[in-house]
Every structure is written in structure tokens, then in C-alpha cells.
Design a protein around this motif. Structure first.
Motif, PDB file in Angstrom:
ATOM      1  N   GLY A 273      21.266  30.365  -2.230  1.00 60.85           N
ATOM      2  CA  GLY A 273      20.809  30.547  -3.597  1.00 60.85           C
ATOM      3  C   GLY A 273      19.392  30.087  -3.852  1.00 60.85           C
ATOM      4  N   ALA A 274      18.766  29.438  -2.876  1.00 55.77           N
ATOM      5  CA  ALA A 274      17.418  28.891  -3.070  1.00 55.77           C
ATOM      6  C   ALA A 274      16.355  29.971  -2.918  1.00 55.77           C
ATOM      7  N   GLU A 275      15.169  29.649  -3.412  1.00 52.64           N
ATOM      8  CA  GLU A 275      14.032  30.565  -3.318  1.00 52.64           C
ATOM      9  C   GLU A 275      13.099  30.183  -2.173  1.00 52.64           C
ATOM     10  N   SER A 276      13.094  28.894  -1.850  1.00 53.01           N
ATOM     11  CA  SER A 276      12.217  28.376  -0.812  1.00 53.01           C
ATOM     12  C   SER A 276      12.799  27.051  -0.327  1.00 53.01           C
ATOM     13  N   PHE A 277      12.348  26.605   0.846  1.00 51.67           N
ATOM     14  CA  PHE A 277      12.837  25.351   1.412  1.00 51.67           C
ATOM     15  C   PHE A 277      11.662  24.430   1.722  1.00 51.67           C
ATOM     16  N   VAL A 278      11.813  23.149   1.373  1.00 54.61           N
ATOM     17  CA  VAL A 278      10.751  22.171   1.659  1.00 54.61           C
ATOM     18  C   VAL A 278      11.319  21.046   2.517  1.00 54.61           C
ATOM     19  N   TYR A 279      10.535  20.634   3.504  1.00 50.58           N
ATOM     20  CA  TYR A 279      10.940  19.545   4.404  1.00 50.58           C
ATOM     21  C   TYR A 279       9.715  18.670   4.645  1.00 50.58           C
ATOM     22  N   PRO A 280       9.473  17.717   3.735  1.00 52.80           N
ATOM     23  CA  PRO A 280       8.205  16.973   3.764  1.00 52.80           C
ATOM     24  C   PRO A 280       8.201  15.720   4.632  1.00 52.80           C
ATOM     25  N   SER A 281       9.057  15.655   5.651  1.00 49.72           N
ATOM     26  CA  SER A 281       9.223  14.448   6.456  1.00 49.72           C
ATOM     27  C   SER A 281       7.918  14.028   7.137  1.00 49.72           C
ATOM     28  N   VAL A 282       7.716  12.723   7.197  1.00 55.18           N
ATOM     29  CA  VAL A 282       6.543  12.163   7.872  1.00 55.18           C
ATOM     30  C   VAL A 282       6.671  12.321   9.378  1.00 55.18           C
ATOM     31  N   TYR A 283       7.890  12.108   9.911  1.00 55.67           N
ATOM     32  CA  TYR A 283       8.070  12.188  11.364  1.00 55.67           C
ATOM     33  C   TYR A 283       9.517  12.519  11.678  1.00 55.67           C
ATOM     34  N   GLU A 284       9.717  13.451  12.616  1.00 49.22           N
ATOM     35  CA  GLU A 284      11.048  13.874  13.022  1.00 49.22           C
ATOM     36  C   GLU A 284      11.101  14.066  14.532  1.00 49.22           C
ATOM     37  N   GLY A 297      17.603  32.783   5.447  1.00 48.97           N
ATOM     38  CA  GLY A 297      16.697  33.747   4.816  1.00 48.97           C
ATOM     39  C   GLY A 297      15.639  33.134   3.923  1.00 48.97           C
ATOM     40  N   LEU A 298      15.306  31.839   4.143  1.00 52.43           N
ATOM     41  CA  LEU A 298      14.334  31.169   3.285  1.00 52.43           C
ATOM     42  C   LEU A 298      12.998  30.976   3.995  1.00 52.43           C
ATOM     43  N   PRO A 299      11.888  31.100   3.262  1.00 44.23           N
ATOM     44  CA  PRO A 299      10.600  30.646   3.788  1.00 44.23           C
ATOM     45  C   PRO A 299      10.548  29.127   3.721  1.00 44.23           C
ATOM     46  N   VAL A 300       9.741  28.514   4.576  1.00 43.74           N
ATOM     47  CA  VAL A 300       9.753  27.054   4.727  1.00 43.74           C
ATOM     48  C   VAL A 300       8.355  26.478   4.547  1.00 43.74           C
ATOM     49  N   VAL A 301       8.309  25.333   3.850  1.00 44.27           N
ATOM     50  CA  VAL A 301       7.115  24.498   3.800  1.00 44.27           C
ATOM     51  C   VAL A 301       7.490  23.138   4.369  1.00 44.27           C
ATOM     52  N   ALA A 330       1.361  25.488  -1.254  1.00 46.19           N
ATOM     53  CA  ALA A 330       2.123  26.136  -0.193  1.00 46.19           C
ATOM     54  C   ALA A 330       3.442  26.677  -0.734  1.00 46.19           C
ATOM     55  N   ILE A 331       4.101  25.912  -1.597  1.00 44.96           N
ATOM     56  CA  ILE A 331       5.355  26.379  -2.200  1.00 44.96           C
ATOM     57  C   ILE A 331       5.123  27.662  -2.988  1.00 44.96           C
ATOM     58  N   LYS A 332       4.021  27.728  -3.728  1.00 43.36           N
ATOM     59  CA  LYS A 332       3.713  28.941  -4.491  1.00 43.36           C
ATOM     60  C   LYS A 332       3.648  30.163  -3.584  1.00 43.36           C
ATOM     61  N   MET A 333       3.168  29.977  -2.359  1.00 41.46           N
ATOM     62  CA  MET A 333       3.043  31.085  -1.411  1.00 41.46           C
ATOM     63  C   MET A 333       4.390  31.531  -0.851  1.00 41.46           C
ATOM     64  N   LYS A 336       9.363  33.997  -4.670  1.00 42.97           N
ATOM     65  CA  LYS A 336       9.615  35.435  -4.736  1.00 42.97           C
ATOM     66  C   LYS A 336       8.452  36.142  -5.416  1.00 42.97           C
ATOM     67  N   GLY A 337       8.008  37.219  -4.816  1.00 40.32           N
ATOM     68  CA  GLY A 337       6.873  37.974  -5.334  1.00 40.32           C
ATOM     69  C   GLY A 337       5.558  37.606  -4.683  1.00 40.32           C
ATOM     70  N   ALA A 338       5.526  36.479  -3.941  1.00 37.27           N
ATOM     71  CA  ALA A 338       4.277  36.072  -3.280  1.00 37.27           C
ATOM     72  C   ALA A 338       3.959  37.022  -2.129  1.00 37.27           C
ATOM     73  N   GLU A 339       2.679  37.290  -1.951  1.00 37.06           N
ATOM     74  CA  GLU A 339       2.236  38.211  -0.907  1.00 37.06           C
ATOM     75  C   GLU A 339       2.614  37.677   0.481  1.00 37.06           C
ATOM     76  N   GLY A 340       3.204  38.536   1.304  1.00 37.39           N
ATOM     77  CA  GLY A 340       3.527  38.176   2.687  1.00 37.39           C
ATOM     78  C   GLY A 340       4.799  37.360   2.842  1.00 37.39           C
ATOM     79  N   ARG A 341       5.502  37.075   1.735  1.00 41.35           N
ATOM     80  CA  ARG A 341       6.689  36.215   1.819  1.00 41.35           C
ATOM     81  C   ARG A 341       7.752  36.805   2.752  1.00 41.35           C
ATOM     82  N   GLN A 342       8.105  38.068   2.561  1.00 40.53           N
ATOM     83  CA  GLN A 342       9.168  38.666   3.358  1.00 40.53           C
ATOM     84  C   GLN A 342       8.789  38.763   4.826  1.00 40.53           C
TER      85      GLN A 342
END
Length: 372
Positions: A273-284, A297-301, A330-333, A336-342
Motif C-alpha cells: 500500500g505504500a508509495e515509496s520506501f525509506v531506509y535511512p540507516s547510518v550503517y548496516e 514494487g516500491l522505489p527506494v531511498v 529524493a523522496i519526491k523523485m 507517484k507521477g515523478a519522472e522515471g519512477r516506474q
């Protein structure tokens, strides 16, 4: 015809940990069990959680193994760290695989070959994220384990570099085998949205602790459209209270939602159900939620500085872990509707095929055969 290999596993995390190390072990064992040239024996100090143990696909070549006549916690800990070796020899185990960075003491002299998977050395690279005593315990276990192991699996090139640097061992002693992910994220889910969730949201999944740095995503909300929400899924820690205080202080309660105790059945629906995914970890050490998100099916930041580029590939977006405005841009990019997202989504899905279970399992089997 060759006899099947008998492989033993340190399976404590499989029956006790809902995410992280537990997910790694359950997914790998289920993928390996499809190979009838292996007999898999899962050594656990107790039955753990029924729901987690039940996620293991029981086949003729899979068996849980428990210690005998153990009733108190100290005895269980001793069995796992040393006493288990007698059981491995009795059961004809040829290779023992420590799935969570540990091996029984003395296994190198027992005649049983051993492999250990090391997920990360964050406690050495970033000790500021841990209690002082924990860093000392983890470091001691690491140095003892690499002395015992016949071979080491690192779950990323980043982790391999850390093992070489901190462990002072040869490149040839380590193989990079990426972590696989649960097939539940590859299956289509119902089109009906969860009514408890906002209509538009970006998602972040992972323990809500300082190293995971989810406050960066929260701060980025100031720069994003008012109708866009942030849903955070993860285990509560002291850092969660810091995040909650920021949310209250900056009047973001209506846009930022923290969920605990999400089940394995619920999680794929929340991803879908999400539009985008964020994973802001300092270190993994790797970052399996990134793979789950892309599979859903999500784009990732994500953030730069560790292994996240390995997990997300070249078509995900990466920002510095302290730049909330760059995170927002980056999230704005990815909305949905952002250029190049798909196109980014499709290219990323092609990239993560290397993490699918059958391919990962075959690499591990090759290491077993080479060791024998």
C-alpha cells in the motif's frame, strides 16, 4: 550415488527472533531443504516460539534437535556454546553452520567442519550505538569465532571488508553470499487497502533504534506534501521515545504513524500500500527491508556509507545520513507521477533477482561441498 551431506545449524535465532537473524536462518534453511542431497539438523536449546518454528517447512530431510536433560538457562547456554559438539559428533554432522555469527568453542578440534555467517561488525565500526559492555562481549565472540571457523560467509562486500580489517584474516577465507528474502514479498497481495493506514504514505521498516536513523525521514516530512504520511514499522527501543518526542514537539502526530508488533502476514500488505520506501540507516551489514520493498514494487531511498547501495542497486536513490532536505528531495523523485519512477522500479526488480532463494542456496551448497 553419493550419500547426502549432514549439516548442523545453530538454530536458536530461527525459533526465537521474529526478524533479522531469525528471518535469515528460516529463509536459508527453507531454501536449502529443497535440495535432497542435504540432511539438515537444526540444533536449538528449546522449542522457542511456536509461530516462528512453524515457519520452517518440515521435509524428510529436516529435523529439530534438542539437548537432553537440560532444565535451567545456564545449562542451555553451556550446551549451545560448547556441549552441543558431543551431539554433533553423535549425529554424524559433517559441517556445522553458525547462522548468527557464533560457533561452539572447540569445534575446530572436534573433526566437524564449520562455516559461520557474519552479518555485520557494526559494534566494532560504530561502537557508539551500543552499550560499552555489549561491544566487549560481541567483539570477544567475534574473535573467538573466526579462530574456530573453517570458512566465513559475509552477507555483503561491506561486511567482508570489515571482517578483513578487524579480523586480520585473508580474503580467501571469506565468501560473500548475499542474504535471500522471504517469498511472501514476491506474491501478489489483495488490492484492498488496509483501512487503518493513510491513503498516501511512505514506509520505513526496521528496529527503531539510533543506528537506523529513522528520525531523518521524520524530519524530511517538513519538506513534503501535507497529504503524504510516514508509516514506521519496527520494534520499540529507547530511541523510539526520542522520535516520538520530536513528532509531538513539531506537531507531526497526524502525519507520522509508528506501528509495533506487525505480523508476517500483515507486512506484505503494508508494503503493497505504500508509495515509496525509506531506509535511512547510518550503517548496516546488508539491509533486507530494501529487498522486500523492491520486491513489493516500491522505489527506494536509502543512505550512503555502508552496504545499502549493494542491497538497493544503482537505480535506488541514496543520500547522506544527516541531510534531511536531500532525503525529502529524493523522496519526491520516488512519488507517484515523478519522472522515471516506474523505470527505476523495474530496473531495481531486475537487480534483486540475485538475492532470490534458489540462487543463494546453491552458492551455500557449493561452499559446503568445497569444504568437504
Amino acid at each position: 550415488m553419493n550419500r547426502p551431506l549432514t549439516i548442523g545449524y545453530d538454530a536458536k535465532r530461527i525459533v526465537r527472533n521474529g526478524t533479522g537473524l531469525g528471518s535469515y536462518g528460516r529463509t536459508l534453511v527453507n531454501d536449502l531443504s529443497a535440495n535432497n542431497t542435504l540432511n539438515l539438523r537444526l540444533y536449538v536449546p528449546d522449542k522457542g516460539r511456536d509461530d516462528l518454528r512453524g515457519q520452517i517447512v518440515i521435509r524428510d530431510n529436516v529435523e529439530f534437535c534438542y539437548p537432553k536433560c537440560i532444565g535451567i538457562p545456564f545449562e542451555k547456554a553451556f550446551w549451545r556454546t560448547k556441549g552441543m559438539i558431543k551431539d554433533l559428533k553423535r549425529d554424524g554432522v559433517q559441517i556445522f553452520h553458525g547462522l548468527s555469527g557464533e560457533l561452539p568453542f572447540g569445534i575446530s578440534k572436534s573433526g566437524v567442519k564449520s562455516i559461520v555467517t557474519i552479518h555485520d561488525l557494526i559494534f566494532l565500526r560504530h561502537p557508539e550505538f551500543y552499550n560499552w559492555i555489549d561491544t566487549k562481549i560481541y567483539a570477544w565472540k567475534f574473535y573467538q569465532t573466526i579462530k574456530e571457523a573453517d570458512h566465513i560467509i559475509a552477507i555483503s562486500e561491506c561486511t567482508k571488508r570489515d571482517i578483513i580489517e578487524f579480523g586480520d584474516i585473508e580474503d580467501s577465507e571469506i565468501s560473500v553470499v548475499y542474504q535471500s528474502y522471504s517469498p511472501s514479498f514476491r506474491r501478489p497481495v489483495s488490492d484492498s487497502a488496509d483501512p487503518s493506514l493513510p491513503k498516501r504514505y511512505i514506509l520505513s521498516v526496521g528496529s527503531i533504534e539510533a543506528r537506523k536513523n529513522v528520525l531523518l525521514a521524520v524530519r524530511a516530512m517538513h519538506y513534503l506534501p501535507e497529504d503524504l504520511h510516514l508509516v514506521i514499522v519496527g520494534r520499540h527501543t529507547k530511541y523510539t521515545d526520542k522520535v516520538s518526542e520530536y513528532i509531538r514537539t513539531h506537531q507531526l502526530e497526524h502525519r507520522v504513524h509508528i506501528l509495533h508488533g506487525v505480523s508476517n502476514d500483515q507486512l506484505p500488505v503494508i508494503y503493497a500500500g505504500a508509495e515509496s520506501f525509506v531506509y535511512p540507516s547510518v550503517y548496516e551489514g546488508f539491509g533486507i527491508p530494501i529487498i522486500e520493498a523492491i520486491s513489493s514494487g516500491l522505489p527506494v531511498v536509502a543512505c550512503t556509507g555502508s552496504c545499502l547501495e549493494e542491497a538497493g542497486g544503482p537505480d535506488s536513490l541514496y543520500v547522506a545520513p544527516n541531510d534531511d532536505e536531500a532525503m525529502a528531495n529524493a523522496i519526491k523523485m520516488t512519488l507517484k507521477g515523478a519522472e522515471g519512477r516506474q523505470q527505476r522500479i523495474e530496473l531495481s526488480q531486475e537487480y534483486i533477482r540475485r538475492f532470490e532463494g534458489r540462487d543463494v542456496a546453491s552458492q551455500v551448497v557449493d561452499l559446503y561441498n568445497n569444504l568437504i
